[in-house]
Design an enzyme around this catalytic site. Structure first.
Site, short mmCIF file in Angstrom:
data_model
loop_
_atom_site.label_atom_id
_atom_site.label_comp_id
_atom_site.label_asym_id
_atom_site.label_seq_id
_atom_site.Cartn_x
_atom_site.Cartn_y
_atom_site.Cartn_z
N GLY A 1 0.77 -1.23 0.00
CA GLY A 1 0.00 0.00 0.00
C GLY A 1 0.81 1.28 0.00
CB SER B 1 1.67 5.66 1.83
OG SER B 1 1.48 6.08 0.52
CB ILE B 2 -0.97 4.63 6.55
CG1 ILE B 2 -1.82 5.86 6.90
CG2 ILE B 2 -0.92 3.66 7.72
CD1 ILE B 2 -3.27 5.55 7.16
CG ASP C 1 -4.20 -3.77 -9.72
OD1 ASP C 1 -5.07 -4.01 -8.86
OD2 ASP C 1 -4.43 -3.08 -10.73
CB VAL C 2 -5.32 -6.96 -4.66
CG1 VAL C 2 -4.12 -6.89 -3.74
CG2 VAL C 2 -6.22 -5.72 -4.48
CB ALA D 1 -14.97 3.09 -3.21
CE1 TYR E 1 -13.48 6.53 5.23
CE2 TYR E 1 -14.75 4.88 6.42
CZ TYR E 1 -13.56 5.28 5.84
OH TYR E 1 -12.48 4.45 5.83
CE LYS F 1 -10.73 1.39 5.10
NZ LYS F 1 -9.40 0.79 4.86
CB THR G 1 -3.06 9.39 2.93
OG1 THR G 1 -4.47 9.11 3.00
CG2 THR G 1 -2.44 9.19 4.30
#
Length: 258
Positions: free
Chosen positions: A19, A25-26, A69-70, A99, A159, A166, A197
């Site tokens: 990721g 990025s986290i 790329d999943v 999304a 959200y 999530k 981010t």
């Protein structure tokens, strides 16, 4: 003794961090923390467009870099096949979510079936697929982390579809923790406070969310990617060997405020 002393408590461990898009990025915060404590790190990049942003970061910490790329058949399996050739895996970080913009920025009632399924696949079910492939490599136990957000537990305006997605991810972490506990594999959902981010930039009125987090959190300041990374590094260490199945908030206490 200096409070800045670093003990390499993850020496001999190998971490796959999925990721990283750029230095904000986290996932990059996690990679830095793992490497600082002695772990070998493997990073993935989404596509050729992302490669110029991720490659310098991988070089900075001496990390192996693999494409992933999943949503593309076979790429996830190829990553774990490469890892298997090199030995065991100890740490897995899933820090990806997606999304379609129209479904993310519209209300939940207007979310299309295709958009919902795509968000669920990339943001949640891909973690299950990763876990299944990681388990055979975690021969000495291990730790798995997935990134969530407070919108999984409470309604956060704008959200939208990512809230239910999530929430599913957090439940997935609990069930995986239950299933994988006998293998000495621990699983946590990590729930950071609002962070600037690239992924967050897709949310409507995100700047307002950041300002509100500062105003309402008990500590009165935003968290950063290093805070998240340090939390994951602790949870992956022997100091947290009896902790699993939690949703861990890294948000300055914001989640406790009504």
């Amino acid at each position: 003794m200096s409070t800045d002393t670093v003990y390499p408590i993850l020496t001999g461990k190998r971490a796959l961090v999925v990721g990283v898009a750029n230095e904000h990025s986290i996932a990059w915060g996690c990679a830095l923390a793992f490497r600082k404590l002695g772990a070998e790190v493997v990073l993935t990049y989404l596509n050729e467009k992302a490669l110029p942003h991720v490659a310098p970061l991988a070089e900075q910490i001496g990390a192996q870099l693999l494409p992933l790329d999943v949503s593309q058949p076979g790429q996830l399996e190829a990553v774990f096949a490469a890892l298997a050739q090199q030995g065991k895996l100890d740490i897995l970080v899933h820090s990806i979510a997606f999304a379609p913009k129209a479904d993310l920025q519209g209300g939940l009632l207007d979310c299309s079936l295709d958009g919902f399924l795509q968000a669920m696949d990339v943001s949640c079910h891909s973690f299950v697929r990763m876990a299944k492939l990681a388990v055979p490599l975690m021969t000495e136990g291990g730790s798995m982390f997935a990134m969530s957000y407070h919108g999984a537990d409470k309604v956060v305006p704008n959200y939208n579809v990512m809230g239910p997605v999530k929430a599913a991810l957090e439940a997935t972490c609990r069930y995986l923790a239950y299933e994988l506990g006998p293998r000495d594999i621990r699983v946590h959902a990590i729930s950071p406070g609002p962070l600037q981010t690239r992924a967050a930039s897709g949310l409507k009125d995100f700047d307002h969310l950041l300002a509100e987090a500062i105003a309402r959190s008990p500590l009165g300041e935003l968290v950063d990617i290093e805070d998240v990374g340090n939390t994951c590094a602790y949870l992956a260490s022997p100091y947290a060997k009896r902790l699993t199945g939690s949703t861990v908030y890294v948000d300055g206490g914001l989640n406790i405020v009504a």
